[in-house]
Design a protein around this motif. Structure first.
Motif, PDB file in Angstrom:
ATOM      1  N   PRO A  57      15.399  -0.028  26.428  1.00  0.00           N
ATOM      2  CA  PRO A  57      16.265   0.682  27.374  1.00  0.00           C
ATOM      3  C   PRO A  57      16.800  -0.214  28.488  1.00  0.00           C
ATOM      4  CG  PRO A  57      14.342   1.996  26.876  1.00  0.00           C
ATOM      5  CD  PRO A  57      14.096   0.653  26.284  1.00  0.00           C
ATOM      6  N   LEU A  58      15.946  -1.128  28.979  1.00  0.00           N
ATOM      7  CA  LEU A  58      16.414  -2.007  30.054  1.00  0.00           C
ATOM      8  C   LEU A  58      17.521  -2.937  29.569  1.00  0.00           C
ATOM      9  CD1 LEU A  58      13.084  -2.991  31.864  1.00  0.00           C
ATOM     10  CD2 LEU A  58      14.852  -1.440  32.672  1.00  0.00           C
ATOM     11  N   ILE A  59      17.344  -3.526  28.413  1.00  0.00           N
ATOM     12  CA  ILE A  59      18.335  -4.477  27.911  1.00  0.00           C
ATOM     13  C   ILE A  59      19.637  -3.776  27.538  1.00  0.00           C
ATOM     14  CG2 ILE A  59      18.857  -6.080  26.027  1.00  0.00           C
ATOM     15  CD1 ILE A  59      15.921  -6.853  25.981  1.00  0.00           C
ATOM     16  N   LEU A  60      19.543  -2.615  26.898  1.00  0.00           N
ATOM     17  CA  LEU A  60      20.736  -1.980  26.339  1.00  0.00           C
ATOM     18  C   LEU A  60      21.425  -1.001  27.291  1.00  0.00           C
ATOM     19  CD1 LEU A  60      19.392  -1.232  22.737  1.00  0.00           C
ATOM     20  CD2 LEU A  60      20.751  -3.198  23.485  1.00  0.00           C
ATOM     21  N   GLN A  61      20.670  -0.361  28.192  1.00  0.00           N
ATOM     22  CA  GLN A  61      21.245   0.748  28.941  1.00  0.00           C
ATOM     23  C   GLN A  61      21.345   0.528  30.447  1.00  0.00           C
ATOM     24  OE1 GLN A  61      19.222   4.430  27.920  1.00  0.00           O
ATOM     25  NE2 GLN A  61      18.907   3.748  25.810  1.00  0.00           N
ATOM     26  N   LEU A  62      20.577  -0.392  31.005  1.00  0.00           N
ATOM     27  CA  LEU A  62      20.582  -0.553  32.455  1.00  0.00           C
ATOM     28  C   LEU A  62      21.872  -1.244  32.907  1.00  0.00           C
ATOM     29  CD1 LEU A  62      18.967  -0.112  35.061  1.00  0.00           C
ATOM     30  CD2 LEU A  62      18.041  -2.424  34.776  1.00  0.00           C
ATOM     31  N   ASP A  63      22.706  -0.526  33.667  1.00  0.00           N
ATOM     32  CA  ASP A  63      23.937  -1.099  34.191  1.00  0.00           C
ATOM     33  C   ASP A  63      23.956  -1.151  35.713  1.00  0.00           C
ATOM     34  OD1 ASP A  63      24.039   1.568  34.684  1.00  0.00           O
ATOM     35  OD2 ASP A  63      25.861   1.964  33.529  1.00  0.00           O
ATOM     36  N   ASP A  64      22.945  -0.548  36.339  1.00  0.00           N
ATOM     37  CA  ASP A  64      22.853  -0.557  37.796  1.00  0.00           C
ATOM     38  C   ASP A  64      21.366  -0.576  38.165  1.00  0.00           C
ATOM     39  OD1 ASP A  64      22.864  -0.152  40.505  1.00  0.00           O
ATOM     40  OD2 ASP A  64      24.353   1.448  40.469  1.00  0.00           O
ATOM     41  N   PRO A  65      20.930  -1.538  38.987  1.00  0.00           N
ATOM     42  CA  PRO A  65      19.504  -1.607  39.354  1.00  0.00           C
ATOM     43  C   PRO A  65      18.965  -0.315  39.936  1.00  0.00           C
ATOM     44  CG  PRO A  65      20.664  -3.575  40.084  1.00  0.00           C
ATOM     45  CD  PRO A  65      21.707  -2.627  39.591  1.00  0.00           C
ATOM     46  N   LYS A  66      19.795   0.490  40.553  1.00  0.00           N
ATOM     47  CA  LYS A  66      19.350   1.736  41.154  1.00  0.00           C
ATOM     48  C   LYS A  66      19.037   2.809  40.102  1.00  0.00           C
ATOM     49  CE  LYS A  66      22.005   0.959  45.389  1.00  0.00           C
ATOM     50  NZ  LYS A  66      23.050   1.503  46.290  1.00  0.00           N
ATOM     51  N   ASN A  67      19.490   2.586  38.876  1.00  0.00           N
ATOM     52  CA  ASN A  67      19.292   3.583  37.818  1.00  0.00           C
ATOM     53  C   ASN A  67      18.098   3.278  36.921  1.00  0.00           C
ATOM     54  OD1 ASN A  67      21.583   4.916  38.726  1.00  0.00           O
ATOM     55  ND2 ASN A  67      22.941   3.805  37.321  1.00  0.00           N
ATOM     56  N   LEU A  68      17.218   2.408  37.381  1.00  0.00           N
ATOM     57  CA  LEU A  68      16.094   1.992  36.519  1.00  0.00           C
ATOM     58  C   LEU A  68      15.231   3.178  36.105  1.00  0.00           C
ATOM     59  CD1 LEU A  68      14.079  -1.200  36.669  1.00  0.00           C
ATOM     60  CD2 LEU A  68      12.806   0.933  36.663  1.00  0.00           C
ATOM     61  N   ARG A  69      14.988   4.096  37.007  1.00  0.00           N
ATOM     62  CA  ARG A  69      14.162   5.252  36.684  1.00  0.00           C
ATOM     63  C   ARG A  69      14.804   6.124  35.597  1.00  0.00           C
ATOM     64  NH1 ARG A  69      10.053   7.367  39.819  1.00  0.00           N
ATOM     65  NH2 ARG A  69       9.437   6.150  41.626  1.00  0.00           N
ATOM     66  N   LYS A  70      16.137   6.082  35.507  1.00  0.00           N
ATOM     67  CA  LYS A  70      16.835   6.941  34.556  1.00  0.00           C
ATOM     68  C   LYS A  70      16.773   6.425  33.125  1.00  0.00           C
ATOM     69  CE  LYS A  70      20.145   8.657  37.993  1.00  0.00           C
ATOM     70  NZ  LYS A  70      21.580   8.806  38.342  1.00  0.00           N
ATOM     71  N   VAL A  71      16.509   5.134  32.952  1.00  0.00           N
ATOM     72  CA  VAL A  71      16.536   4.564  31.603  1.00  0.00           C
ATOM     73  C   VAL A  71      15.143   4.327  31.029  1.00  0.00           C
ATOM     74  CG1 VAL A  71      18.761   3.486  32.029  1.00  0.00           C
ATOM     75  CG2 VAL A  71      16.678   2.176  32.432  1.00  0.00           C
ATOM     76  N   ILE A  72      14.111   4.351  31.880  1.00  0.00           N
ATOM     77  CA  ILE A  72      12.743   4.146  31.401  1.00  0.00           C
ATOM     78  C   ILE A  72      12.147   5.505  31.051  1.00  0.00           C
ATOM     79  CG2 ILE A  72      10.422   3.440  32.058  1.00  0.00           C
ATOM     80  CD1 ILE A  72      11.576   1.211  33.649  1.00  0.00           C
ATOM     81  N   PHE A  73      11.661   5.617  29.804  1.00  0.00           N
ATOM     82  CA  PHE A  73      11.198   6.910  29.297  1.00  0.00           C
ATOM     83  C   PHE A  73       9.690   7.072  29.498  1.00  0.00           C
ATOM     84  CE2 PHE A  73      14.755   5.617  26.409  1.00  0.00           C
ATOM     85  CZ  PHE A  73      15.703   6.435  26.999  1.00  0.00           C
ATOM     86  N   THR A  74       9.269   7.204  30.735  1.00  0.00           N
ATOM     87  CA  THR A  74       7.865   7.466  31.033  1.00  0.00           C
ATOM     88  C   THR A  74       7.759   8.117  32.406  1.00  0.00           C
ATOM     89  OG1 THR A  74       5.669   6.482  31.408  1.00  0.00           O
ATOM     90  CG2 THR A  74       7.596   5.124  31.921  1.00  0.00           C
ATOM     91  N   PRO A  75       6.907   9.113  32.558  1.00  0.00           N
ATOM     92  CA  PRO A  75       6.734   9.746  33.869  1.00  0.00           C
ATOM     93  C   PRO A  75       5.799   8.966  34.787  1.00  0.00           C
ATOM     94  CG  PRO A  75       5.374  10.869  32.260  1.00  0.00           C
ATOM     95  CD  PRO A  75       6.147   9.814  31.509  1.00  0.00           C
ATOM     96  N   LYS A  76       5.020   8.039  34.207  1.00  0.00           N
ATOM     97  CA  LYS A  76       4.026   7.313  34.994  1.00  0.00           C
ATOM     98  C   LYS A  76       4.627   6.034  35.562  1.00  0.00           C
ATOM     99  CE  LYS A  76       0.107   9.108  32.340  1.00  0.00           C
ATOM    100  NZ  LYS A  76      -1.092   8.773  31.541  1.00  0.00           N
ATOM    101  N   ILE A  77       5.470   6.188  36.562  1.00  0.00           N
ATOM    102  CA  ILE A  77       6.121   5.064  37.204  1.00  0.00           C
ATOM    103  C   ILE A  77       6.057   5.247  38.711  1.00  0.00           C
ATOM    104  CG2 ILE A  77       8.375   6.190  37.020  1.00  0.00           C
ATOM    105  CD1 ILE A  77       9.594   3.380  36.769  1.00  0.00           C
ATOM    106  N   GLN A  78       5.760   4.161  39.413  1.00  0.00           N
ATOM    107  CA  GLN A  78       5.691   4.217  40.864  1.00  0.00           C
ATOM    108  C   GLN A  78       6.284   2.944  41.458  1.00  0.00           C
ATOM    109  OE1 GLN A  78       1.621   4.345  42.217  1.00  0.00           O
ATOM    110  NE2 GLN A  78       0.938   2.804  40.768  1.00  0.00           N
ATOM    111  N   ILE A  79       6.588   2.988  42.742  1.00  0.00           N
ATOM    112  CA  ILE A  79       7.193   1.852  43.435  1.00  0.00           C
ATOM    113  C   ILE A  79       6.181   1.291  44.429  1.00  0.00           C
ATOM    114  CG2 ILE A  79       9.055   1.107  44.965  1.00  0.00           C
ATOM    115  CD1 ILE A  79      10.782   3.312  43.832  1.00  0.00           C
ATOM    116  N   VAL A  80       5.999  -0.035  44.401  1.00  0.00           N
ATOM    117  CA  VAL A  80       5.137  -0.722  45.368  1.00  0.00           C
ATOM    118  C   VAL A  80       5.963  -1.798  46.057  1.00  0.00           C
ATOM    119  CG1 VAL A  80       3.029  -0.269  44.057  1.00  0.00           C
ATOM    120  CG2 VAL A  80       4.304  -2.344  43.612  1.00  0.00           C
ATOM    121  N   ASN A  81       5.535  -2.194  47.232  1.00  0.00           N
ATOM    122  CA  ASN A  81       6.343  -3.128  48.016  1.00  0.00           C
ATOM    123  C   ASN A  81       5.585  -4.337  48.528  1.00  0.00           C
ATOM    124  OD1 ASN A  81       4.782  -1.920  49.965  1.00  0.00           O
ATOM    125  ND2 ASN A  81       6.442  -0.651  50.780  1.00  0.00           N
ATOM    126  N   SER A  82       4.465  -4.666  47.884  1.00  0.00           N
ATOM    127  CA  SER A  82       3.741  -5.884  48.261  1.00  0.00           C
ATOM    128  C   SER A  82       3.108  -6.503  47.020  1.00  0.00           C
ATOM    129  CB  SER A  82       2.652  -5.575  49.296  1.00  0.00           C
ATOM    130  OG  SER A  82       1.591  -4.859  48.715  1.00  0.00           O
TER     131      SER A  82
END
Length: 480
Positions: A57-82
């Motif tokens: 999905p990342l290679i074929l469908q990601l066209d905007d970095p802000k849309n990463l959550r929309k192309v990854i098919f898993t509910p277990k995703i979180q954002i960390v900043n360190s």
């Protein structure tokens, strides 16, 4: 902090993991020329799901970095900043995704590793009752506990301990039933833990117990979900540690050692008989060898005449004093137990059989020991196996009583009995008297679910020493 540069993040995360050969840092560009870095530890990640749900999905469908959550098919995703958080997530088998121009990191859970199947634990086998036991995976253990307690009030709280191991530890309790004082005290003790490693629940047990120098443990450890569920329903708190099937429960009281889960699955009269048998076996295992030595050395007049004559005949030709004879047999028994336990099962069984034959028949025929001594020590050993939860304390107490008996006879045994009881009565487990309901005495608890197992419809209340709120477990039983 995480940089917006993928190349910089790759250098930093590679340094953190010291260029380990099993650490994967894969950098690539999507069809829309967005640079991405994916990091994970090889062997922790389900490769099929990784290719299907993340990489493609990342290679074929990601066209905007802000849309990463929309192309990854898993509910277990979180954002960390360190980077520290990224490191902690990766070591638990998660996948870290860095995107060029983004100062955050996306963490996805796709963990998969080999684990033992759920099976009946050897140390807590039952004839009637559930045959499943905990395994080394803490998440599986939580599910096993959830299957027993399908209750929204069952609460898990996660912690991590060990500077080098980062071991996941979870406490479990039922909100509304749990003893809040015990829960608060447990959390206070857990907060003070500061060690390099936690490799097994025994580490936690030793760090939180009330009296580390006591021979009797004040923290229970069990391997079966139904036992833990029953303890939680009484107001206790469970402690699950990743990497071990042994779950701790607090507080612990002395009479738990004569109770097994099967007592509540069989007829109450037979369960009561078995509990009394287990209680008697404790006294037999601890005091029988010492009493035998005391009678032989100091109190021959208390032995029936026929038995005394037989004992005297059996000792004819035996070169060792009776106390040394019993001590050697006890130590030999411990050697056989330890060797049989540590060796592979096929070899261990053979060693136990050969050791029993040599120490039994051959030793008696050679005149090293007499047959009555062998019977006494063997009876004490069999009684010890009836209550495996007390095995560690029984072995030491038995030797203690043996030495007192050899020095002072029955008077020494009486002194040892008083000393052991004083030591047990002085113990507490997270504010709960260890010897409840015997001392302090509570007849209601004593007669309903300690040595006597009354029918379930008679057990209207939870143990009053443990449960402080919601103490009534049955509202309107149809039998009165």
């Amino acid at each position: 902090m995480i940089s917006k540069s993928v190349s910089f993040n790759r250098e930093e995360i590679t340094k953190i993991f010291n260029n380990s050969c099993d650490f994967v840092a894969y950098e690539f560009e999507t069809r829309s020329n967005i640079r991405i870095l994916i990091c994970f530890i090889e062997g922790f990640v389900n490769e099929d799901l990784f290719d299907r749900d993340i990489l493609r999905p990342l290679i074929l469908q990601l066209d905007d970095p802000k849309n990463l959550r929309k192309v990854i098919f898993t509910p277990k995703i979180q954002i960390v900043n360190s980077m520290e958080e990224v490191k902690n997530e990766i070591v638990y088998g998660k996948v870290a995704i860095f995107v060029e121009g983004n100062a955050n990191c996306y963490v996805v859970e796709l963990t998969k590793w080999d684990k033992r199947m759920v099976e009946e634990p050897n140390s807590e086998a039952v004839v009637r009752g559930p045959k499943e036991g905990f395994i080394e995976d803490i998440e599986v253990n939580k599910v096993l506990l959830r299957r027993k307690l399908r209750n929204n009030n069952l609460v898990f709280e996660d912690y991590k301990y060990g500077k080098q191991t980062n071991t996941k530890v979870s406490i479990a309790y039922i909100k509304g039933i749990v003893n809040e004082d015990v829960l608060k005290e447990l959390k206070r003790r857990l907060e003070k833990i500061d060690v390099d490693s936690i490799l097994e629940s025994g580490y936690i047990e030793e760090l939180i117990e009330d009296d580390p120098f006591s021979l009797m443990g004040t923290v229970s450890n069990v391997e079966k979900p139904d036992i833990v569920a029953g303890k939680l329903l009484e107001g206790r708190v469970a402690i699950l540690v990743d990497g071990t099937p042994h779950v701790l429960t607090v507080p612990r009281i002395l009479v738990e050692g004569i109770m097994v889960s099967e007592d509540y699955y069989i007829r109450p009269f037979y369960a009561t008989f078995l509990r009394l048998l287990r209680g008697i076996s404790i006294f037999i295992s601890v005091y029988l060898p010492g009493t035998f030595v005391a009678l032989q050395l100091y109190h021959q007049e208390m032995i029936p005449t026929v038995l005394l004559i037989n004992m005297a005949g059996a000792r004819e030709g035996v070169p060792l004093p009776v106390m040394l004879e019993v001590l050697i047999m006890i130590l030999a028994l411990e050697l056989i137990k330890e060797s049989g336990l540590r060796l592979p099962k096929s070899v261990g069984t053979t060693v136990s059989i050969v050791g029993a034959l040599i120490l039994g028949q051959a030793a008696v025929e050679a005149g090293v020991v007499n047959a009555i001594t062998l019977i006494v020590v063997s009876t004490a050993a069999i009684a010890e196996f009836v209550v495996p939860g007390f095995m560690e304390g029984i072995v030491i107490y038995r030797l203690f009583i043996l030495f007192l008996a050899g020095i002072m006879g029955l008077y020494g045994i009486a002194c040892g009995f008083v000393f052991i009881n004083m030591q047990l009565v002085s113990l507490d487990s997270f504010g709960v008297p260890y010897t409840w309901p015997i001392a302090p005495r509570e007849w209601d608890g004593f007669k309903k679910d300690t040595f006597v197992r009354l029918p379930l419809w008679k057990r209207l209340f939870r143990p009053r020493a443990i449960a402080k709120r919601n103490v009534r477990r049955q509202i309107s039983p149809w039998r009165k």
